[in-house]
Design a protein around this motif. Structure first.
Motif, PDB file in Angstrom:
ATOM      1  N   ASN A 154      43.314  37.912  29.144  1.00 40.18           N
ATOM      2  CA  ASN A 154      43.770  38.803  30.366  1.00 40.18           C
ATOM      3  C   ASN A 154      42.853  38.484  31.540  1.00 40.18           C
ATOM      4  OD1 ASN A 154      44.800  40.747  31.735  1.00 40.18           O
ATOM      5  ND2 ASN A 154      43.735  42.468  30.585  1.00 40.18           N
ATOM      6  N   VAL A 155      43.276  38.126  32.672  1.00 40.64           N
ATOM      7  CA  VAL A 155      42.567  37.867  33.834  1.00 40.64           C
ATOM      8  C   VAL A 155      43.206  38.591  34.862  1.00 40.64           C
ATOM      9  CG1 VAL A 155      42.030  36.131  35.492  1.00 40.64           C
ATOM     10  CG2 VAL A 155      42.077  35.481  33.004  1.00 40.64           C
ATOM     11  N   THR A 156      42.209  39.253  35.703  1.00 39.57           N
ATOM     12  CA  THR A 156      42.755  40.227  36.590  1.00 39.57           C
ATOM     13  C   THR A 156      41.946  39.792  37.977  1.00 39.57           C
ATOM     14  OG1 THR A 156      42.757  42.162  35.156  1.00 39.57           O
ATOM     15  CG2 THR A 156      42.623  42.716  37.575  1.00 39.57           C
ATOM     16  N   VAL A 157      42.709  39.591  38.908  1.00 39.84           N
ATOM     17  CA  VAL A 157      42.136  39.029  40.087  1.00 39.84           C
ATOM     18  C   VAL A 157      42.568  40.164  41.233  1.00 39.84           C
ATOM     19  CG1 VAL A 157      42.468  37.286  42.109  1.00 39.84           C
ATOM     20  CG2 VAL A 157      43.086  36.580  39.527  1.00 39.84           C
ATOM     21  N   GLY A 158      41.314  40.199  41.940  1.00 40.45           N
ATOM     22  CA  GLY A 158      41.420  41.337  43.152  1.00 40.45           C
ATOM     23  C   GLY A 158      41.851  40.926  44.349  1.00 40.45           C
ATOM     24  N   ALA A 159      42.218  41.915  45.457  1.00 44.98           N
ATOM     25  CA  ALA A 159      42.821  41.500  46.478  1.00 44.98           C
ATOM     26  C   ALA A 159      42.106  42.352  47.709  1.00 44.98           C
ATOM     27  CB  ALA A 159      44.361  41.987  46.708  1.00 44.98           C
ATOM     28  N   PRO A 160      41.054  41.962  47.972  1.00 42.69           N
ATOM     29  CA  PRO A 160      40.128  40.958  47.419  1.00 42.69           C
ATOM     30  C   PRO A 160      39.221  41.394  46.333  1.00 42.69           C
ATOM     31  CG  PRO A 160      38.973  41.605  49.355  1.00 42.69           C
ATOM     32  CD  PRO A 160      40.332  42.447  49.176  1.00 42.69           C
ATOM     33  N   ALA A 161      38.955  42.754  46.270  1.00 43.14           N
ATOM     34  CA  ALA A 161      38.200  43.059  45.329  1.00 43.14           C
ATOM     35  C   ALA A 161      39.127  44.088  44.156  1.00 43.14           C
ATOM     36  CB  ALA A 161      37.044  44.301  45.600  1.00 43.14           C
ATOM     37  N   ILE A 162      38.696  44.013  43.008  1.00 44.31           N
ATOM     38  CA  ILE A 162      39.273  45.117  42.041  1.00 44.31           C
ATOM     39  C   ILE A 162      39.014  46.545  41.966  1.00 44.31           C
ATOM     40  CG2 ILE A 162      39.896  45.311  39.580  1.00 44.31           C
ATOM     41  CD1 ILE A 162      39.028  42.369  39.428  1.00 44.31           C
ATOM     42  N   ASP A 163      40.150  47.239  42.309  1.00 43.64           N
ATOM     43  CA  ASP A 163      39.637  48.869  42.155  1.00 43.64           C
ATOM     44  C   ASP A 163      39.034  49.409  40.814  1.00 43.64           C
ATOM     45  OD1 ASP A 163      39.913  49.832  44.971  1.00 43.64           O
ATOM     46  OD2 ASP A 163      42.262  50.453  44.557  1.00 43.64           O
ATOM     47  N   GLY A 164      38.118  49.898  41.033  1.00 40.98           N
ATOM     48  CA  GLY A 164      37.577  50.782  39.924  1.00 40.98           C
ATOM     49  C   GLY A 164      36.486  49.856  39.048  1.00 40.98           C
ATOM     50  N   ALA A 165      36.490  48.593  39.460  1.00 44.47           N
ATOM     51  CA  ALA A 165      35.649  47.561  38.531  1.00 44.47           C
ATOM     52  C   ALA A 165      34.313  47.669  39.161  1.00 44.47           C
ATOM     53  CB  ALA A 165      36.251  46.281  38.595  1.00 44.47           C
ATOM     54  N   ALA A 166      33.329  47.409  38.186  1.00 49.04           N
ATOM     55  CA  ALA A 166      31.868  47.372  38.665  1.00 49.04           C
ATOM     56  C   ALA A 166      31.059  46.452  37.738  1.00 49.04           C
ATOM     57  CB  ALA A 166      31.403  48.609  38.796  1.00 49.04           C
ATOM     58  N   VAL A 167      29.922  46.105  38.216  1.00 51.06           N
ATOM     59  CA  VAL A 167      28.745  45.365  37.271  1.00 51.06           C
ATOM     60  C   VAL A 167      27.741  45.992  37.508  1.00 51.06           C
ATOM     61  CG1 VAL A 167      27.647  43.244  37.155  1.00 51.06           C
ATOM     62  CG2 VAL A 167      30.059  43.000  37.533  1.00 51.06           C
ATOM     63  N   GLU A 168      27.152  46.660  36.255  1.00 49.32           N
ATOM     64  CA  GLU A 168      26.015  47.517  36.314  1.00 49.32           C
ATOM     65  C   GLU A 168      24.827  46.164  35.815  1.00 49.32           C
ATOM     66  OE1 GLU A 168      26.622  50.759  34.006  1.00 49.32           O
ATOM     67  OE2 GLU A 168      27.624  51.797  35.534  1.00 49.32           O
ATOM     68  N   ALA A 169      23.624  46.548  36.428  1.00 49.14           N
ATOM     69  CA  ALA A 169      22.503  45.651  36.226  1.00 49.14           C
ATOM     70  C   ALA A 169      21.257  46.469  36.246  1.00 49.14           C
ATOM     71  CB  ALA A 169      22.646  44.363  37.175  1.00 49.14           C
ATOM     72  N   LYS A 170      20.199  45.916  35.633  1.00 49.60           N
ATOM     73  CA  LYS A 170      18.641  46.529  35.902  1.00 49.60           C
ATOM     74  C   LYS A 170      17.994  45.374  36.405  1.00 49.60           C
ATOM     75  CE  LYS A 170      15.089  48.084  32.926  1.00 49.60           C
ATOM     76  NZ  LYS A 170      14.704  48.513  31.607  1.00 49.60           N
ATOM     77  N   VAL A 171      17.069  46.144  37.406  1.00 50.66           N
ATOM     78  CA  VAL A 171      15.992  45.051  38.208  1.00 50.66           C
ATOM     79  C   VAL A 171      15.094  44.721  37.066  1.00 50.66           C
ATOM     80  CG1 VAL A 171      14.438  44.795  40.111  1.00 50.66           C
ATOM     81  CG2 VAL A 171      16.686  46.004  40.279  1.00 50.66           C
ATOM     82  N   VAL A 172      14.747  43.568  36.941  1.00 44.66           N
ATOM     83  CA  VAL A 172      13.728  43.221  36.019  1.00 44.66           C
ATOM     84  C   VAL A 172      12.598  43.018  36.905  1.00 44.66           C
ATOM     85  CG1 VAL A 172      12.633  41.455  34.444  1.00 44.66           C
ATOM     86  CG2 VAL A 172      15.228  42.019  34.696  1.00 44.66           C
TER      87      VAL A 172
END
Length: 221
Positions: free
Chosen positions: A46-64
């Motif tokens: 299942n591949v989702t491509v944004g136009a240009p970004a995907i609504d509601g999608a996000a990447v969460e990260a921690k600063v090391v």
């Protein structure tokens, strides 16, 4: 599952628990950061491509941690001119670790609201101190680039400071020259510049050329 996301002006393919080095983020070490400009999501077939970004999608990260990258050397040389300049650069980076990839339901980062017009008008009305104008060069200008160690940018900076002839440069102390060109990128040794300029002002070109052959970027070898 992986995502292609824009972080700090660059696009990365990331997965959970992956370490990524991005341009320096203004976030304290140990804090979490969310990137909501997700361009592509892949979960198996299942591949989702944004136009240009995907609504509601996000990447969460921690600063090391914050760090600096490896040194990159930039070397300039002009043939038969005795001109060499060596600069080093280390990029400021931030190491982050991807904690989760959210496919939907993420909140968009809040953008700062525009200031009220009244505040903008007050800012415009505030008096601004006039900057002192640089002294204009008088007389016919000389080509200061003929002095070993002076390039186009330094010559322009000296001209803006009112030093446009060999005679004016010869009368200027080396420490004062260093102060004038402090904002020009690179390490510049100005000790020999006044003496070189004096030889040029006196028309002693053969003597100047012989001395410059013994110099390296304006510095005695």
């Amino acid at each position: 599952m992986y995502a292609i996301v824009e972080m700090a002006g660059q696009q990365f393919k990331v997965a959970k628990d992956q370490k990524v080095y991005v341009h320096r983020l203004q976030v304290e070490e140990g804090k979490k950061v969310t990137f909501d400009n997700v361009l592509l999501l892949s979960d198996g077939s299942n591949v989702t491509v944004g136009a240009p970004a995907i609504d509601g999608a996000a990447v969460e990260a921690k600063v090391v941690k914050h760090l600096r990258g490896d040194k990159v050397i930039v070397f300039h040389k002009k043939r038969r001119k005795g001109y060499r300049k060596k600069n080093g650069h280390r990029q400021s980076l931030t190491e982050i670790v991807i904690e989760s990839i959210i496919s939907k339901g993420a909140k968009k980062a809040e953008t700062k609201k525009a200031e009220p017009k009244a505040k903008k008008e007050e800012a415009k009305a505030a008096p601004v101190e006039a900057k002192p104008k640089a002294k204009k060069a008088t007389g016919k200008a000389d080509d200061l680039k003929k002095v070993e160690g002076i390039g186009p940018k330094i010559a322009e900076t000296l001209n803006n400071a009112g030093i446009s002839t060999f005679a004016e440069l010869a009368k200027t102390d080396a420490a004062k020259i260093s102060e004038i060109i402090a904002d020009v990128r690179g390490n510049h040794v100005t000790d020999t510049w006044p003496k070189q300029a004096q030889l040029a002002a006196d028309g002693k070109w053969d003597e100047l050329q012989k001395w410059q052959d013994e110099l390296d970027g304006g510095v005695a070898k």
